[in-house]
Design a protein around this motif. Structure first.
Motif, PDB file in Angstrom:
ATOM      1  N   PHE A 147      35.559  32.204  69.913  1.00  0.00           N
ATOM      2  CA  PHE A 147      34.976  33.515  70.174  1.00  0.00           C
ATOM      3  C   PHE A 147      33.558  33.578  69.614  1.00  0.00           C
ATOM      4  CE2 PHE A 147      33.759  37.637  68.508  1.00  0.00           C
ATOM      5  CZ  PHE A 147      33.743  38.388  69.675  1.00  0.00           C
ATOM      6  N   MET A 148      33.372  33.117  68.375  1.00  0.00           N
ATOM      7  CA  MET A 148      32.039  33.127  67.745  1.00  0.00           C
ATOM      8  C   MET A 148      31.038  32.383  68.617  1.00  0.00           C
ATOM      9  SD  MET A 148      31.882  34.603  64.634  1.00  0.00           S
ATOM     10  CE  MET A 148      30.589  33.803  63.721  1.00  0.00           C
ATOM     11  N   ARG A 149      31.442  31.217  69.073  1.00  0.00           N
ATOM     12  CA  ARG A 149      30.551  30.384  69.881  1.00  0.00           C
ATOM     13  C   ARG A 149      30.209  31.087  71.196  1.00  0.00           C
ATOM     14  NH1 ARG A 149      28.019  25.592  68.982  1.00  0.00           N
ATOM     15  NH2 ARG A 149      27.367  24.692  70.931  1.00  0.00           N
ATOM     16  N   ASP A 150      31.227  31.608  71.883  1.00  0.00           N
ATOM     17  CA  ASP A 150      31.006  32.294  73.161  1.00  0.00           C
ATOM     18  C   ASP A 150      30.126  33.533  72.978  1.00  0.00           C
ATOM     19  OD1 ASP A 150      32.599  30.398  74.394  1.00  0.00           O
ATOM     20  OD2 ASP A 150      34.365  31.694  74.505  1.00  0.00           O
ATOM     21  N   TYR A 151      30.401  34.296  71.930  1.00  0.00           N
ATOM     22  CA  TYR A 151      29.629  35.505  71.671  1.00  0.00           C
ATOM     23  C   TYR A 151      28.164  35.145  71.418  1.00  0.00           C
ATOM     24  CZ  TYR A 151      28.403  40.093  69.866  1.00  0.00           C
ATOM     25  OH  TYR A 151      27.824  41.329  69.686  1.00  0.00           O
ATOM     26  N   TYR A 152      27.947  34.118  70.599  1.00  0.00           N
ATOM     27  CA  TYR A 152      26.578  33.714  70.286  1.00  0.00           C
ATOM     28  C   TYR A 152      25.847  33.241  71.543  1.00  0.00           C
ATOM     29  CZ  TYR A 152      22.598  31.595  67.953  1.00  0.00           C
ATOM     30  OH  TYR A 152      21.326  31.283  67.556  1.00  0.00           O
ATOM     31  N   GLU A 153      26.523  32.448  72.364  1.00  0.00           N
ATOM     32  CA  GLU A 153      25.891  31.939  73.585  1.00  0.00           C
ATOM     33  C   GLU A 153      25.530  33.083  74.536  1.00  0.00           C
ATOM     34  OE1 GLU A 153      28.523  28.892  75.051  1.00  0.00           O
ATOM     35  OE2 GLU A 153      27.792  27.444  73.566  1.00  0.00           O
ATOM     36  N   GLU A 154      26.344  34.128  74.561  1.00  0.00           N
ATOM     37  CA  GLU A 154      26.078  35.253  75.460  1.00  0.00           C
ATOM     38  C   GLU A 154      25.013  36.197  74.911  1.00  0.00           C
ATOM     39  OE1 GLU A 154      28.420  39.032  77.452  1.00  0.00           O
ATOM     40  OE2 GLU A 154      29.571  37.258  76.886  1.00  0.00           O
ATOM     41  N   HIS A 155      25.037  36.458  73.596  1.00  0.00           N
ATOM     42  CA  HIS A 155      24.160  37.474  73.006  1.00  0.00           C
ATOM     43  C   HIS A 155      23.028  36.908  72.148  1.00  0.00           C
ATOM     44  CE1 HIS A 155      26.981  40.580  74.299  1.00  0.00           C
ATOM     45  NE2 HIS A 155      27.944  39.802  73.845  1.00  0.00           N
ATOM     46  N   MET A 156      23.081  35.627  71.836  1.00  0.00           N
ATOM     47  CA  MET A 156      22.089  34.955  70.982  1.00  0.00           C
ATOM     48  C   MET A 156      21.971  35.600  69.602  1.00  0.00           C
ATOM     49  SD  MET A 156      21.487  32.396  72.745  1.00  0.00           S
ATOM     50  CE  MET A 156      20.333  31.581  71.673  1.00  0.00           C
ATOM     51  N   VAL A 157      23.085  36.109  69.116  1.00  0.00           N
ATOM     52  CA  VAL A 157      23.178  36.666  67.765  1.00  0.00           C
ATOM     53  C   VAL A 157      24.614  36.449  67.288  1.00  0.00           C
ATOM     54  CG1 VAL A 157      23.773  39.004  68.542  1.00  0.00           C
ATOM     55  CG2 VAL A 157      22.624  38.683  66.350  1.00  0.00           C
ATOM     56  N   HIS A 158      24.777  36.280  65.993  1.00  0.00           N
ATOM     57  CA  HIS A 158      26.116  36.114  65.430  1.00  0.00           C
ATOM     58  C   HIS A 158      26.851  37.449  65.477  1.00  0.00           C
ATOM     59  CE1 HIS A 158      23.711  32.917  63.582  1.00  0.00           C
ATOM     60  NE2 HIS A 158      24.834  32.236  63.494  1.00  0.00           N
ATOM     61  N   PRO A 159      28.118  37.441  65.845  1.00  0.00           N
ATOM     62  CA  PRO A 159      28.861  38.706  65.794  1.00  0.00           C
ATOM     63  C   PRO A 159      29.078  39.111  64.341  1.00  0.00           C
ATOM     64  CG  PRO A 159      30.339  36.923  66.366  1.00  0.00           C
ATOM     65  CD  PRO A 159      28.956  36.351  66.326  1.00  0.00           C
ATOM     66  N   SER A 160      29.086  40.399  64.110  1.00  0.00           N
ATOM     67  CA  SER A 160      29.331  40.921  62.766  1.00  0.00           C
ATOM     68  C   SER A 160      30.834  40.918  62.489  1.00  0.00           C
ATOM     69  CB  SER A 160      28.800  42.348  62.662  1.00  0.00           C
ATOM     70  OG  SER A 160      29.571  43.199  63.494  1.00  0.00           O
ATOM     71  N   LEU A 161      31.165  41.079  61.228  1.00  0.00           N
ATOM     72  CA  LEU A 161      32.572  41.204  60.867  1.00  0.00           C
ATOM     73  C   LEU A 161      33.176  42.427  61.546  1.00  0.00           C
ATOM     74  CD1 LEU A 161      35.007  40.186  59.330  1.00  0.00           C
ATOM     75  CD2 LEU A 161      34.200  41.470  57.338  1.00  0.00           C
ATOM     76  N   ASN A 162      32.429  43.518  61.620  1.00  0.00           N
ATOM     77  CA  ASN A 162      32.937  44.717  62.297  1.00  0.00           C
ATOM     78  C   ASN A 162      33.241  44.444  63.768  1.00  0.00           C
ATOM     79  OD1 ASN A 162      33.000  46.439  60.107  1.00  0.00           O
ATOM     80  ND2 ASN A 162      30.873  47.053  60.367  1.00  0.00           N
ATOM     81  N   ARG A 163      32.397  43.670  64.428  1.00  0.00           N
ATOM     82  CA  ARG A 163      32.639  43.322  65.832  1.00  0.00           C
ATOM     83  C   ARG A 163      33.949  42.528  65.950  1.00  0.00           C
ATOM     84  NH1 ARG A 163      30.752  44.953  70.344  1.00  0.00           N
ATOM     85  NH2 ARG A 163      28.699  44.989  69.442  1.00  0.00           N
ATOM     86  N   ILE A 164      34.148  41.599  65.048  1.00  0.00           N
ATOM     87  CA  ILE A 164      35.383  40.804  65.074  1.00  0.00           C
ATOM     88  C   ILE A 164      36.593  41.680  64.772  1.00  0.00           C
ATOM     89  CG2 ILE A 164      36.627  38.948  63.895  1.00  0.00           C
ATOM     90  CD1 ILE A 164      33.921  37.489  63.714  1.00  0.00           C
ATOM     91  N   LEU A 165      36.464  42.584  63.830  1.00  0.00           N
ATOM     92  CA  LEU A 165      37.589  43.464  63.491  1.00  0.00           C
ATOM     93  C   LEU A 165      37.994  44.344  64.666  1.00  0.00           C
ATOM     94  CD1 LEU A 165      36.720  44.492  59.836  1.00  0.00           C
ATOM     95  CD2 LEU A 165      38.480  42.873  60.618  1.00  0.00           C
ATOM     96  N   ARG A 166      37.043  44.673  65.529  1.00  0.00           N
ATOM     97  CA  ARG A 166      37.372  45.481  66.707  1.00  0.00           C
ATOM     98  C   ARG A 166      38.226  44.711  67.709  1.00  0.00           C
ATOM     99  NH1 ARG A 166      31.685  47.028  67.893  1.00  0.00           N
ATOM    100  NH2 ARG A 166      31.116  47.370  65.753  1.00  0.00           N
ATOM    101  N   LEU A 167      38.370  43.413  67.518  1.00  0.00           N
ATOM    102  CA  LEU A 167      39.184  42.599  68.428  1.00  0.00           C
ATOM    103  C   LEU A 167      40.671  42.666  68.113  1.00  0.00           C
ATOM    104  CD1 LEU A 167      37.089  39.316  68.411  1.00  0.00           C
ATOM    105  CD2 LEU A 167      37.247  40.959  70.270  1.00  0.00           C
TER     106      LEU A 167
END
Length: 124
Positions: free
Chosen positions: A55-75
């Protein structure tokens, strides 16, 4: 962490264990990074950890930023087979799996660039 072998080639890392070339990352490299992480006395990463790394890798490739912990917690409510009673329970699981912080560990194992440290700006 030092340089290591995966896919028949040497994978170079920074002194902090981040890949020097994020393009070197694949699932074989991910498994080598997980093995290294676990051999350092850290908890087992397991299926949930592997899903989060991807997920981290896919998110970074799509948004060019690391997801935050809050973003991950929303999953947490979208995780099939990894249900937790609440976001707090999911957060606790993340910190049990990655006691030194989920984001740096996941970033490293996803082969992503190290997050920049934000410095306070003094305008004057």
């Amino acid at each position: 962490m030092s340089d290591f072998q995966a896919n028949g080639k040497t994978i170079k890392t920074s002194p902090d264990g981040f890949l020097e070339d994020p393009n070197d990352w694949d699932e074989c490299v991910m498994e080598a990074l997980i093995t290294q992480y676990e051999s350092e006395g850290n908890p087992e990463v397991g299926a949930l950890g592997r899903w989060l790394i991807k997920f981290m890798r896919d998110y970074y490739e799509e948004h060019m930023v690391h997801p935050s912990l809050n973003r991950i917690l929303r999953l947490w409510d979208k995780l099939e087979g990894h249900k937790h009673e609440s976001r707090d329970a999911f957060r606790d699981t993340l910190f049990e799996m990655f006691p030194r912080g989920p984001i740096p560990a996941l970033t490293r194992m996803a082969g992503l660039p190290e997050q920049a440290v934000e410095e306070e700006f003094d305008a004057g």
